[in-house]
Scaffold this motif. Structure first.
Motif, PDB file in Angstrom:
ATOM      1  N   GLY A   1       0.791  -1.221   0.000  1.00 30.60           N
ATOM      2  CA  GLY A   1       0.000   0.000   0.000  1.00 30.60           C
ATOM      3  C   GLY A   1       0.827   1.276   0.000  1.00 30.60           C
ATOM      4  N   LYS A   2       2.140   1.141   0.018  1.00 32.32           N
ATOM      5  CA  LYS A   2       3.036   2.298  -0.005  1.00 32.32           C
ATOM      6  C   LYS A   2       3.647   2.441  -1.392  1.00 32.32           C
ATOM      7  CE  LYS A   2       3.055   2.760   4.600  1.00 32.32           C
ATOM      8  NZ  LYS A   2       3.045   3.902   5.434  1.00 32.32           N
ATOM      9  N   VAL A   3       4.158   3.613  -1.686  1.00 32.51           N
ATOM     10  CA  VAL A   3       4.953   3.846  -2.885  1.00 32.51           C
ATOM     11  C   VAL A   3       6.405   3.589  -2.477  1.00 32.51           C
ATOM     12  CG1 VAL A   3       5.757   5.583  -4.528  1.00 32.51           C
ATOM     13  CG2 VAL A   3       3.340   5.519  -3.845  1.00 32.51           C
ATOM     14  N   LEU A   4       7.116   2.800  -3.258  1.00 30.85           N
ATOM     15  CA  LEU A   4       8.497   2.452  -2.928  1.00 30.85           C
ATOM     16  C   LEU A   4       9.464   3.063  -3.934  1.00 30.85           C
ATOM     17  CD1 LEU A   4       8.099  -1.376  -2.192  1.00 30.85           C
ATOM     18  CD2 LEU A   4       7.917   0.526  -0.587  1.00 30.85           C
ATOM     19  N   LEU A   5      10.596   3.527  -3.432  1.00 31.34           N
ATOM     20  CA  LEU A   5      11.709   3.935  -4.265  1.00 31.34           C
ATOM     21  C   LEU A   5      12.875   3.049  -3.844  1.00 31.34           C
ATOM     22  CD1 LEU A   5      12.802   5.834  -6.443  1.00 31.34           C
ATOM     23  CD2 LEU A   5      13.474   7.403  -4.608  1.00 31.34           C
ATOM     24  N   ILE A   6      13.249   2.114  -4.723  1.00 29.02           N
ATOM     25  CA  ILE A   6      14.272   1.113  -4.431  1.00 29.02           C
ATOM     26  C   ILE A   6      15.547   1.515  -5.165  1.00 29.02           C
ATOM     27  CG2 ILE A   6      14.879  -1.321  -4.635  1.00 29.02           C
ATOM     28  CD1 ILE A   6      11.818  -1.907  -4.593  1.00 29.02           C
ATOM     29  N   VAL A   7      16.647   1.630  -4.413  1.00 26.81           N
ATOM     30  CA  VAL A   7      17.892   2.187  -4.954  1.00 26.81           C
ATOM     31  C   VAL A   7      19.085   1.326  -4.549  1.00 26.81           C
ATOM     32  CG1 VAL A   7      19.324   4.274  -5.092  1.00 26.81           C
ATOM     33  CG2 VAL A   7      16.876   4.485  -4.582  1.00 26.81           C
ATOM     34  N   ASN A   8      19.945   0.977  -5.522  1.00 25.80           N
ATOM     35  CA  ASN A   8      21.213   0.334  -5.153  1.00 25.80           C
ATOM     36  C   ASN A   8      22.217   1.447  -4.854  1.00 25.80           C
ATOM     37  OD1 ASN A   8      21.164   0.668  -8.163  1.00 25.80           O
ATOM     38  ND2 ASN A   8      23.243  -0.118  -8.026  1.00 25.80           N
ATOM     39  N   THR A   9      22.837   1.353  -3.701  1.00 27.71           N
ATOM     40  CA  THR A   9      23.654   2.451  -3.184  1.00 27.71           C
ATOM     41  C   THR A   9      25.121   2.046  -3.009  1.00 27.71           C
ATOM     42  OG1 THR A   9      23.182   1.845  -0.884  1.00 27.71           O
ATOM     43  CG2 THR A   9      21.669   3.414  -1.940  1.00 27.71           C
TER      44      THR A   9
ATOM     45  N   PRO B   1      17.629  12.566  -7.085  1.00 23.86           N
ATOM     46  CA  PRO B   1      16.393  12.246  -6.383  1.00 23.86           C
ATOM     47  C   PRO B   1      15.328  13.346  -6.470  1.00 23.86           C
ATOM     48  CG  PRO B   1      18.246  11.486  -5.108  1.00 23.86           C
ATOM     49  CD  PRO B   1      18.813  12.274  -6.272  1.00 23.86           C
ATOM     50  N   LYS B   2      15.718  14.605  -6.372  1.00 23.21           N
ATOM     51  CA  LYS B   2      14.747  15.708  -6.433  1.00 23.21           C
ATOM     52  C   LYS B   2      13.950  15.686  -7.737  1.00 23.21           C
ATOM     53  CE  LYS B   2      14.069  20.500  -5.343  1.00 23.21           C
ATOM     54  NZ  LYS B   2      12.867  20.220  -4.619  1.00 23.21           N
ATOM     55  N   ALA B   3      14.572  15.226  -8.822  1.00 21.96           N
ATOM     56  CA  ALA B   3      13.896  15.166 -10.117  1.00 21.96           C
ATOM     57  C   ALA B   3      12.778  14.122 -10.143  1.00 21.96           C
ATOM     58  CB  ALA B   3      14.910  14.870 -11.223  1.00 21.96           C
ATOM     59  N   LEU B   4      12.701  13.278  -9.133  1.00 22.52           N
ATOM     60  CA  LEU B   4      11.669  12.235  -9.069  1.00 22.52           C
ATOM     61  C   LEU B   4      10.392  12.707  -8.380  1.00 22.52           C
ATOM     62  CD1 LEU B   4      13.873   9.195  -8.013  1.00 22.52           C
ATOM     63  CD2 LEU B   4      13.361  10.022 -10.299  1.00 22.52           C
ATOM     64  N   GLU B   5      10.410  13.906  -7.838  1.00 21.92           N
ATOM     65  CA  GLU B   5       9.268  14.379  -7.049  1.00 21.92           C
ATOM     66  C   GLU B   5       7.949  14.325  -7.820  1.00 21.92           C
ATOM     67  OE1 GLU B   5       9.585  17.874  -4.669  1.00 21.92           O
ATOM     68  OE2 GLU B   5      11.507  17.260  -3.838  1.00 21.92           O
ATOM     69  N   GLY B   6       7.947  14.744  -9.082  1.00 24.63           N
ATOM     70  CA  GLY B   6       6.709  14.710  -9.859  1.00 24.63           C
ATOM     71  C   GLY B   6       6.165  13.311 -10.009  1.00 24.63           C
ATOM     72  N   ALA B   7       7.047  12.355 -10.324  1.00 23.32           N
ATOM     73  CA  ALA B   7       6.629  10.963 -10.485  1.00 23.32           C
ATOM     74  C   ALA B   7       6.133  10.389  -9.158  1.00 23.32           C
ATOM     75  CB  ALA B   7       7.785  10.134 -11.037  1.00 23.32           C
ATOM     76  N   ILE B   8       6.795  10.748  -8.069  1.00 20.34           N
ATOM     77  CA  ILE B   8       6.370  10.277  -6.743  1.00 20.34           C
ATOM     78  C   ILE B   8       5.016  10.868  -6.380  1.00 20.34           C
ATOM     79  CG2 ILE B   8       6.914  10.417  -4.279  1.00 20.34           C
ATOM     80  CD1 ILE B   8       9.916  10.195  -5.154  1.00 20.34           C
ATOM     81  N   GLU B   9       4.885  12.172  -6.573  1.00 24.58           N
ATOM     82  CA  GLU B   9       3.620  12.851  -6.253  1.00 24.58           C
ATOM     83  C   GLU B   9       2.457  12.217  -7.005  1.00 24.58           C
ATOM     84  OE1 GLU B   9       2.674  15.931  -4.642  1.00 24.58           O
ATOM     85  OE2 GLU B   9       4.607  16.680  -3.970  1.00 24.58           O
ATOM     86  N   ALA B  10       2.680  11.850  -8.276  1.00 22.79           N
ATOM     87  CA  ALA B  10       1.620  11.261  -9.087  1.00 22.79           C
ATOM     88  C   ALA B  10       1.133   9.927  -8.519  1.00 22.79           C
ATOM     89  CB  ALA B  10       2.110  11.064 -10.523  1.00 22.79           C
ATOM     90  N   LEU B  11       1.996   9.240  -7.781  1.00 22.07           N
ATOM     91  CA  LEU B  11       1.625   7.941  -7.213  1.00 22.07           C
ATOM     92  C   LEU B  11       1.094   8.032  -5.793  1.00 22.07           C
ATOM     93  CD1 LEU B  11       4.617   5.773  -8.485  1.00 22.07           C
ATOM     94  CD2 LEU B  11       2.323   5.935  -9.462  1.00 22.07           C
ATOM     95  N   LEU B  12       1.329   9.151  -5.139  1.00 20.76           N
ATOM     96  CA  LEU B  12       0.892   9.291  -3.734  1.00 20.76           C
ATOM     97  C   LEU B  12      -0.540   9.658  -3.641  1.00 20.76           C
ATOM     98  CD1 LEU B  12       3.994  11.005  -2.124  1.00 20.76           C
ATOM     99  CD2 LEU B  12       3.240   8.677  -1.840  1.00 20.76           C
TER     100      LEU B  12
END
Length: 159
Positions: A24-32, A148-159
């Motif tokens: 039920g959450k939006v996930l951002l999975i990153v190899n670091t 990461p900041k450039a992902l805000e729009g895509a994240i917002e669209a899923l939240l």
């Protein structure tokens, strides 16, 4: 396997971490990696975590040493570095491989769901990012160069 919720990882402290815990959450999975030119992205990932966690975003960091040996430390060293250098509070997992025969099953799945440039599956470098919607479906893949900041729009669209 039909969604990321079918997989389990281990926390950086060695505890089981079923991804179904984030259903039920939006996930951002990153190899670091801690010694990479993109390591400063930890700050941006933490900013996303702090800004959107209450609305349902979970950032998951998966340390990996497959690219230029840029994550040579053990889990205790990685955890300490992330905490002391970037005040990372989002969940960090145990170090894994993302490519090759010992690739973590989650990453095998992620790469099949969202291929890279020209349809390639392999992860090219540290800080490749996968965005997963609330139903566990992989909706996008972002190159290491995408901040990461450039992902805000895509994240917002899923939240």
């Amino acid at each position: 396997m039909s969604s990321v919720y079918d997989f389990t990882a281990e926390t950086i402290d060695g505890q089981p971490a079923p991804l179904s815990d984030h259903r039920g959450k939006v996930l951002l999975i990153v190899n670091t990696a801690s010694k990479c030119g993109f390591t400063k992205q930890y700050a941006g990932l933490e900013d996303l975590h702090r800004k959107y966690a209450e609305r349902g975003l979970v950032v998951l960091g998966f340390p990996c040493n497959q690219f230029g040996q840029q994550e040579p430390g053990d889990e205790a060293e990685i955890k300490s570095f992330c905490s002391l250098t970037y005040d990372v509070d989002f969940p960090m997992m145990r170090k894994i491989d993302v490519n090759g025969p010992s690739a973590h099953p989650l990453y095998v799945f992620l790469k099949k769901q969202k291929k890279g440039v020209l349809g390639t599956e392999g992860i090219k470098w540290n800080f490749t990012k996968f965005l997963v919607d609330r139903s566990g479906r992989v909706v996008d893949r972002f190159a290491p160069t995408v901040e990461p900041k450039a992902l805000e729009g895509a994240i917002e669209a899923l939240l």
